[in-house]
Design a protein around this motif. Structure first.
Motif, PDB file in Angstrom:
ATOM      1  N   PRO A 131       0.783  -1.238   0.000  1.00 41.54           N
ATOM      2  CA  PRO A 131       0.000   0.000   0.000  1.00 41.54           C
ATOM      3  C   PRO A 131       0.818   1.293   0.000  1.00 41.54           C
ATOM      4  N   LYS A 132       2.064   1.265   0.473  1.00 43.96           N
ATOM      5  CA  LYS A 132       2.885   2.480   0.470  1.00 43.96           C
ATOM      6  C   LYS A 132       3.159   2.972  -0.951  1.00 43.96           C
ATOM      7  N   LEU A 133       3.047   2.087  -1.935  1.00 47.17           N
ATOM      8  CA  LEU A 133       3.282   2.492  -3.327  1.00 47.17           C
ATOM      9  C   LEU A 133       2.024   3.078  -3.984  1.00 47.17           C
ATOM     10  N   LYS A 134       0.901   2.946  -3.330  1.00 47.72           N
ATOM     11  CA  LYS A 134      -0.366   3.419  -3.901  1.00 47.72           C
ATOM     12  C   LYS A 134      -0.348   4.928  -4.152  1.00 47.72           C
ATOM     13  N   LYS A 135       0.367   5.670  -3.311  1.00 50.19           N
ATOM     14  CA  LYS A 135       0.393   7.133  -3.477  1.00 50.19           C
ATOM     15  C   LYS A 135       1.087   7.555  -4.762  1.00 50.19           C
ATOM     16  N   TYR A 136       1.910   6.681  -5.346  1.00 49.13           N
ATOM     17  CA  TYR A 136       2.599   7.019  -6.596  1.00 49.13           C
ATOM     18  C   TYR A 136       1.836   6.535  -7.832  1.00 49.13           C
ATOM     19  N   ALA A 137       0.842   5.701  -7.637  1.00 45.45           N
ATOM     20  CA  ALA A 137       0.131   5.071  -8.758  1.00 45.45           C
ATOM     21  C   ALA A 137      -0.469   6.091  -9.729  1.00 45.45           C
ATOM     22  N   SER A 138      -0.989   7.174  -9.206  1.00 44.52           N
ATOM     23  CA  SER A 138      -1.635   8.170 -10.089  1.00 44.52           C
ATOM     24  C   SER A 138      -0.623   9.017 -10.861  1.00 44.52           C
ATOM     25  N   SER A 139       0.635   9.000 -10.464  1.00 47.31           N
ATOM     26  CA  SER A 139       1.634   9.824 -11.161  1.00 47.31           C
ATOM     27  C   SER A 139       2.654   8.992 -11.953  1.00 47.31           C
ATOM     28  N   LEU A 140       2.401   7.706 -12.115  1.00 44.52           N
ATOM     29  CA  LEU A 140       3.326   6.868 -12.877  1.00 44.52           C
ATOM     30  C   LEU A 140       3.447   7.369 -14.315  1.00 44.52           C
ATOM     31  N   LEU A 141       4.609   7.157 -14.909  1.00 41.60           N
ATOM     32  CA  LEU A 141       4.868   7.634 -16.268  1.00 41.60           C
ATOM     33  C   LEU A 141       4.168   6.791 -17.333  1.00 41.60           C
ATOM     34  N   SER A 142       3.744   5.612 -16.968  1.00 37.80           N
ATOM     35  CA  SER A 142       2.921   4.744 -17.826  1.00 37.80           C
ATOM     36  C   SER A 142       1.906   4.069 -16.920  1.00 37.80           C
ATOM     37  N   PRO A 143       0.729   3.750 -17.435  1.00 39.19           N
ATOM     38  CA  PRO A 143      -0.239   3.046 -16.586  1.00 39.19           C
ATOM     39  C   PRO A 143       0.255   1.631 -16.261  1.00 39.19           C
ATOM     40  N   PRO A 144      -0.033   1.135 -15.064  1.00 35.12           N
ATOM     41  CA  PRO A 144       0.381  -0.221 -14.696  1.00 35.12           C
ATOM     42  C   PRO A 144      -0.103  -1.290 -15.679  1.00 35.12           C
ATOM     43  N   SER A 145      -1.235  -1.056 -16.308  1.00 39.87           N
ATOM     44  CA  SER A 145      -1.773  -2.037 -17.264  1.00 39.87           C
ATOM     45  C   SER A 145      -0.848  -2.247 -18.462  1.00 39.87           C
ATOM     46  N   THR A 146       0.098  -1.346 -18.660  1.00 37.82           N
ATOM     47  CA  THR A 146       1.075  -1.499 -19.741  1.00 37.82           C
ATOM     48  C   THR A 146       1.845  -2.811 -19.589  1.00 37.82           C
ATOM     49  N   MET A 147       2.040  -3.259 -18.359  1.00 35.33           N
ATOM     50  CA  MET A 147       2.809  -4.482 -18.115  1.00 35.33           C
ATOM     51  C   MET A 147       2.224  -5.701 -18.820  1.00 35.33           C
ATOM     52  N   ILE A 148       0.921  -5.736 -19.015  1.00 35.63           N
ATOM     53  CA  ILE A 148       0.290  -6.939 -19.572  1.00 35.63           C
ATOM     54  C   ILE A 148      -0.113  -6.777 -21.040  1.00 35.63           C
ATOM     55  N   LYS A 149       0.236  -5.660 -21.628  1.00 38.10           N
ATOM     56  CA  LYS A 149      -0.097  -5.432 -23.039  1.00 38.10           C
ATOM     57  C   LYS A 149       0.838  -6.222 -23.950  1.00 38.10           C
ATOM     58  N   SER A 150       0.327  -6.571 -25.120  1.00 37.60           N
ATOM     59  CA  SER A 150       1.149  -7.321 -26.077  1.00 37.60           C
ATOM     60  C   SER A 150       2.334  -6.491 -26.563  1.00 37.60           C
ATOM     61  N   TRP A 151       2.200  -5.179 -26.545  1.00 40.40           N
ATOM     62  CA  TRP A 151       3.259  -4.280 -27.021  1.00 40.40           C
ATOM     63  C   TRP A 151       4.128  -3.758 -25.873  1.00 40.40           C
ATOM     64  N   ALA A 152       4.046  -4.354 -24.704  1.00 44.19           N
ATOM     65  CA  ALA A 152       4.783  -3.870 -23.528  1.00 44.19           C
ATOM     66  C   ALA A 152       6.290  -3.813 -23.761  1.00 44.19           C
ATOM     67  N   LYS A 153       6.816  -4.696 -24.596  1.00 44.98           N
ATOM     68  CA  LYS A 153       8.264  -4.721 -24.842  1.00 44.98           C
ATOM     69  C   LYS A 153       8.760  -3.438 -25.497  1.00 44.98           C
ATOM     70  N   LEU A 154       7.854  -2.677 -26.063  1.00 45.75           N
ATOM     71  CA  LEU A 154       8.250  -1.430 -26.713  1.00 45.75           C
ATOM     72  C   LEU A 154       8.647  -0.357 -25.701  1.00 45.75           C
ATOM     73  N   GLN A 155       8.260  -0.532 -24.466  1.00 45.77           N
ATOM     74  CA  GLN A 155       8.628   0.427 -23.416  1.00 45.77           C
ATOM     75  C   GLN A 155       9.710  -0.206 -22.545  1.00 45.77           C
ATOM     76  N   PRO A 156      10.900   0.329 -22.580  1.00 44.32           N
ATOM     77  CA  PRO A 156      12.014  -0.277 -21.814  1.00 44.32           C
ATOM     78  C   PRO A 156      11.707  -0.474 -20.334  1.00 44.32           C
ATOM     79  N   ARG A 157      10.945   0.427 -19.729  1.00 41.42           N
ATOM     80  CA  ARG A 157      10.694   0.290 -18.285  1.00 41.42           C
ATOM     81  C   ARG A 157       9.915  -0.985 -17.959  1.00 41.42           C
TER      82      ARG A 157
END
Length: 175
Positions: A96-122
């Motif tokens: 839960p301590k990471l929840k405060k940063y969730a709204s300001s992430l540089l990419s949405p967390p859902s990017t992790m499960i996208k088929s094109w996720a490899k295009l983003q180095p992070r």
């Protein structure tokens, strides 16, 4: 075994029988189940109680291929489990301590499960780090942090704006 009563009717006596819930079969006798791939609907979810990613399967049991009802089990140890775990970690569901940063992430967390996720180095950096230490559950991640307190810090910093780096670093790991 059959017993004959005084009135000559037969009754069946059953012994050593236990009820079996269908959702137990993939957990306790997976070698007898054929589950295929996890279903995309409903989506995998993070179970806060167990600290694990859970997913649904439809499958069969035994040589007769008896159809199993929809079952929810821990996500199998595949690369997709780590992608889903990373998504929930970034959302703040795991710690839960990471929840405060969730709204300001540089990419949405859902990017992790996208088929094109490899295009983003992070996404690749975070995924590679989780897989390398086999951190796909909250407990596994805690265990690694006991040995390496700065584990995942650099990877996580790639997801947050530079203005938050000092704050994140100061309170890492986010237990």
């Amino acid at each position: 075994m059959y017993e004959t009563g005084a009135d000559h009717r037969r009754k069946m006596v059953v012994r050593n029988v236990a009820a079996v819930e269908p959702e137990w079969l993939p957990v306790y006798v997976p070698q007898l189940c054929s589950l295929g791939d996890p279903l995309s609907d409903p989506e995998p979810r993070y179970d806060e109680r167990s600290g694990r990613v859970r997913c649904h399967f439809k499958g069969t049991f035994g040589k007769a291929a008896w159809e199993l009802p929809l079952v929810e089990i821990d996500y199998p140890d595949r690369v997709e489990r780590y992608k889903w775990f990373a998504r929930f970690l970034l959302q703040g569901a795991v710690f839960p301590k990471l929840k405060k940063y969730a709204s300001s992430l540089l990419s949405p967390p859902s990017t992790m499960i996208k088929s094109w996720a490899k295009l983003q180095p992070r996404t690749e950096v975070l995924l590679r780090a989780l897989v390398s230490e086999r951190c796909g559950t909250r407990e596994q991640l805690r265990n690694v942090w006991e040995e390496k307190s700065k584990y995942l810090l650099e990877e996580y910093l790639q997801w947050v704006p530079e203005s938050a780096h000092n704050d994140v670093t100061l309170y890492w790991p986010p237990l």
